[in-house]
Enzyme design. Sequence first.
Site, PDB file in Angstrom:
ATOM      1  N   LYS A   1     -29.680 -21.647  19.058  1.00 22.10           N
ATOM      2  CA  LYS A   1     -29.524 -20.314  19.675  1.00 22.10           C
ATOM      3  C   LYS A   1     -30.376 -20.225  20.937  1.00 22.10           C
ATOM      4  CE  LYS A   1     -28.420 -18.339  15.205  1.00 22.10           C
ATOM      5  NZ  LYS A   1     -28.905 -17.689  13.979  1.00 22.10           N
TER       6      LYS A   1
ATOM      7  N   GLN B   1     -33.754 -14.624  11.399  1.00 20.71           N
ATOM      8  CA  GLN B   1     -33.044 -15.805  10.906  1.00 20.71           C
ATOM      9  C   GLN B   1     -33.033 -15.788   9.381  1.00 20.71           C
ATOM     10  OE1 GLN B   1     -31.356 -18.043  12.796  1.00 20.71           O
ATOM     11  NE2 GLN B   1     -30.687 -19.039  10.920  1.00 20.71           N
TER      12      GLN B   1
ATOM     13  N   ASP C   1     -26.834  -9.385  15.296  1.00 21.29           N
ATOM     14  CA  ASP C   1     -26.042 -10.015  14.230  1.00 21.29           C
ATOM     15  C   ASP C   1     -25.049  -9.013  13.635  1.00 21.29           C
ATOM     16  OD1 ASP C   1     -26.577 -12.696  14.008  1.00 21.29           O
ATOM     17  OD2 ASP C   1     -28.251 -12.476  12.614  1.00 21.29           O
TER      18      ASP C   1
END
Length: 283
Positions: free
Chosen positions: A52, A96, A119
């Site tokens: 990422k 994460q 997200d």
Amino acid sequence: MIILDGKETARKKSSLLKTKIEKLTKAIGRSPKLTILLVGNDKLSAHFVGLKKKSCEELGIECQISQQSETIPQDELEQKINELNQDESVDAILVQLPLPQHIDTSSIIEAIDYRKDVDGLTSKNFGLLAAGKPYLIPCTPKGIVTLLKEHGIALDGKRAVVVGRSNLVGKPTAQMLLKENCTVTIAHSKTANLKQIIAQAEVVVLAMGQENVITPEMVREDAVIVDVAMNRHAGKFVGDIYNSDNLPLLEKRCAAITPVPGGVGPMTILSLMENIVTAAEKA
Ligand code: NAP
């Protein structure tokens, strides 16, 4: 059969996004910024975070990795998120997953300001998508729909089945397909008559993480198959249906399929980059 090449599609769309980011950087006087909270020392998580960060850097997005100890208490992690929520120099926050077992993941996700939740996992973003007023859309579902549209796959009025009902993939993918005017069935491990449901679907999205539950003989001819799964098999990644044994029959039967790897995965990362830009623009 069309191969829905996510790698190439993401590459093309990234170059357009890069130009947009350059303009945005000039307009706001700094690069858009993502902060990733990485808790503990899980190697796979560190690998994904590294990917990422690399994508951010290639596009001109600042990516800060905030490494936290494996034993961080819940309230301390929530406090870190609150600080990032308040920090006007941070446009986007990503935690994460998975988190260590002592952490209540759902509360941590809910602590993120929905306007920075790139997200798209907070209840607020989930609800806005379900209400047909999406703000930040979960990356994998967004990537799937972008990939289908970029390949000119018509979705309007199509019968679609999504196999898998996770909050991360299955449910939001079903919402996205509904928004594109598909008639959607969501299937899961307790679904009766899965075979009949699959046989009727013109669009089949597989997000089980279980190889060969659905075989090429089960899908209808001319079906469009999106294989989301990343199953480890003999040191390689394979899909729920996409593998070298199934490929010859899939080529004969279906209209289009996403390869594994190189299909949905790169589109997920692209969508994350797009969400960071959206969050920065809206702020
Ligand atoms: P998950 O939370 O484990 O959900 C799996 C879903 O599949 C569940 O809803 C489960 O049903 C259903 N399922 C399992 N076995 C089944 C069976 N035999 N028949 C019918 N349904 C079955 O997984 P996830 O997080 O959604 O991820 C799914 C897959 O996508 C994984 O392989 C993951 O690695 C991959 N993935 C890929 C990307 C990417 O960017 N390419 C991103 C995210 C995830 P129940 O609810 O009844 O248990």
